[in-house]
Scaffold this motif. Structure first.
Motif: not given
Length: 578
Positions: A316-326, A338-349, A354-356
């Motif tokens: 719901q706000g600007n996405v400042y960072q995006a990176r792949f897992s190792p 304020g959230t951090v999200r984890v996505w599938s790199a295959q499906s995009g789902g 993560i809500e610190p």
């Protein structure tokens, strides 16, 4: 038996009597007594008793007793003399032993004195070499200030030989001379230089200009060999990322467009899809995909050829960072919501949310094994999460905003730093391993050595500190006149490059000795190492330069070729004594 002995004696005495007279035997005995033949005299006196005319037996007895006394005294004197002789012999032997001991002692002393003379001679020689080395380093500096580069370099080389590779004076003198002699201006950007980066592989540099264009420079042995201009009309390049193999580059522009280029500067594709400006991007570890993030509250997946794949929607706000897992299977995004999200790199789902609890999350990254996410918050906390959003633990030790966190190259430790003038070392499971106190100002940077065994911290207090993994401060590096903002270890971890807001970059060895100082002429761009660690790339004003490290310059000198002639000339001219 006694009768037999008596009979024999009487026969002997009768024989004697038949052969001598009393007077003769008496006189003979006295002569023997006088001569000291006491035993013989006694026998003579005893025999005289049986001679013809023997009359005065009492006199004979007296003479026998006298002879016995004299004999006893003679024996006593002999015993005394023998004892004295023995004592003298023992004394003589002791004297001989003492003499031998003294001889041995003096021989040892002589050997020790000889060794001492040799040692003092060696010490004197070393002191002489040191004095000569220091003299040559001072002469080198004077010649360098006069612009006599080759002579300054030759004297600095000789000084380094005399003082040794670990002497700071020799290293500084040689480093300065090598800098002046071997620094190469790769290009002068008259209209300004806003940044530069080294491409993976280390054979190309990308230089950014204030007009939004970028120039790709190929270079070998600190000399430019090719160049090509990146950027298209109306583009303003804000950031560049590279594929892991260095064959592709992705540039962001203010026109909300991203461009894909080859490492030769050839344009490949334009990535269109975001409706607002790009804020970041990353290649997957295998280089086959790209993830981007934007002010339009989304992240997007692309092929390495620039074809759009999935849109990662949910923030719901600007996405400042995006990176792949190792492993490249997952994508992490961080947003101003304020959230951090984890996505599938295959499906995009979406796989995890993560809500610190912190008002704002300053940093988020995967653990080296890709099984956890580490976040740093504005409340001074660090937090470990599972990739599905599971709470794995909070680390609350900082007293102010945590600005950044970094994993060690081997993945076993984490270093964090923020506004509380402290850096902290953590285990990969989130336990505090050590505090790294001592800075008197905000910590501006903290990096691990390539071997993961040391941490370097830089602070607004103008100091750099080196720590071990137990939190022990090994070295404090002083010399900068303003806050130190950038740190770079050389690839082998033996050198550290610091850049400060005073407009200087400084090169240090692992003993904390200053080897080289680079005047950036008010440039705020950090100096960096080349891929092999043998050169330093830096901006001096608007000029992009390359300079060899002192060791690389020293090893690269052709001391048997043309440089040999310079060495011989300066030896003769300046009277080099060693």
């Amino acid at each position: 038996m006694r009768s037999l002995i008596t009979l024999i004696f009487l026969v002997w005495a009768t024989g004697v009597a038949a052969q001598c007279t009393y007077t003769q035997e008496l006189q003979k005995g006295k002569d023997q007594l006088k001569a000291g033949a006491y035993k013989t005299a006694i026998n003579t006196f005893l025999a005289a008793r049986y001679c013809d005319g023997a009359a005065n037996v009492e006199e004979l007895n007296r003479l026998v007793v006298q002879a016995q006394d004299e004999w006893t005294k003679a024996l006593d004197r002999q015993r005394v003399q023998t004892q004295k002789a023995r004592e003298e012999a023992e004394k003589t032997q002791r004297n001989l032993d003492e003499q031998k001991e003294k001889t041995r002692y003096y021989a040892q002393l002589s050997d020790e004195l000889t060794r001492s003379v040799d040692e003092y001679s060696q010490i004197a020689q070393r002191l002489g070499r040191m004095a000569e080395g220091l003299r040559l380093s001072l002469l080198s500096e004077n010649l360098r200030n006069q612009g006599k580069k080759s002579q300054a370099l030759a004297l600095a080389y000789l000084s380094r030989q005399l003082l040794g590779l670990e002497d700071p004076e020799a290293e500084r003198a040689f480093g300065a001379a090598a800098r002046d002699s071997f620094s190469q201006a790769l290009k002068d950007y008259e209209n300004g230089l806003s940044g530069f980066q080294l491409l993976p592989g280390g054979s190309k540099i990308l230089a950014f200009m204030p007009d939004g264009k970028a120039e790709l420079l190929g270079f070998e042995k600190n000399r430019p060999v090719s160049s090509s201009l990146l950027g298209r009309e109306k583009d303003t390049i804000r950031q560049v990322i590279y594929s892991p193999d260095g064959r592709l580059m992705l540039t962001f522009s203010e026109s909300n467009q991203a461009m894909l280029w080859s490492n030769t500067g050839q344009w490949i594709a334009q990535l269109s899809g975001h409706t607002e400006g790009w804020l970041g991007a990353a290649f997957s570890p295998d280089g086959q995909k790209i993830v981007s993030c934007s002010r339009d509250n989304t992240a997007r997946l692309w092929t390495a050829q620039g074809q759009a794949l999935q849109v990662l929607s949910g923030h719901q706000g600007n996405v400042y960072q995006a990176r792949f897992s190792p492993d490249g299977d997952k994508v992490l995004t961080r947003s101003s919501d304020g959230t951090v999200r984890v996505w599938s790199a295959q499906s995009g789902g979406q796989m995890g949310l993560i809500e610190p609890k912190a008002i704002y999350t300053h940093a988020a990254q995967f653990s080296p094994d890709g099984q956890a996410v580490l976040t740093a918050g504005a409340d001074g906390s660090l937090h470990l999460w599972g990739t599905k959003g599971e709470d794995l633990g909070t680390m609350r030790e900082h007293q102010a905003v945590v600005k950044a966190v970094n994993f060690s190259p081997n993945g076993n430790n984490i270093v964090s730093y923020g506004l509380d003038a402290q850096a902290k070392l953590w285990t990969k499971t989130g336990s505090l391993a050590a505090n790294l106190p001592g800075h008197q100002g905000q910590v501006l940077n903290a990096v691990f050595s390539p071997q993961s065994d040391r941490i370097a911290t830089a602070s607004a207090d103008q100091k750099v500190k080196i720590w071990d993994l137990k939190g022990t401060c090994l070295l404090t590096l002083e010399g900068h006149q303003a806050g130190v903002s950038e740190l770079r270890f050389s690839p082998d971890g033996s050198l550290l490059l610091s850049t400060a807001k005073d407009g200087y970059a400084r090169l240090w060895n692992q003993n904390g000795q200053l080897l080289l100082e680079l005047d950036l002429e008010k440039s705020t761009l950090p100096a960096i190492f080349s891929a092999d660690g043998k050169s330093i790339l830096y901006a001096q004003g608007n000029v992009l330069k390359a300079c060899p490290t002192p060791s690389a310059a020293y090893d690269g000198l052709d001391v048997k070729g043309q440089f040999a002639g310079v060495l011989e000339r300066v030896k003769a001219e300046f009277g080099v004594r060693y």
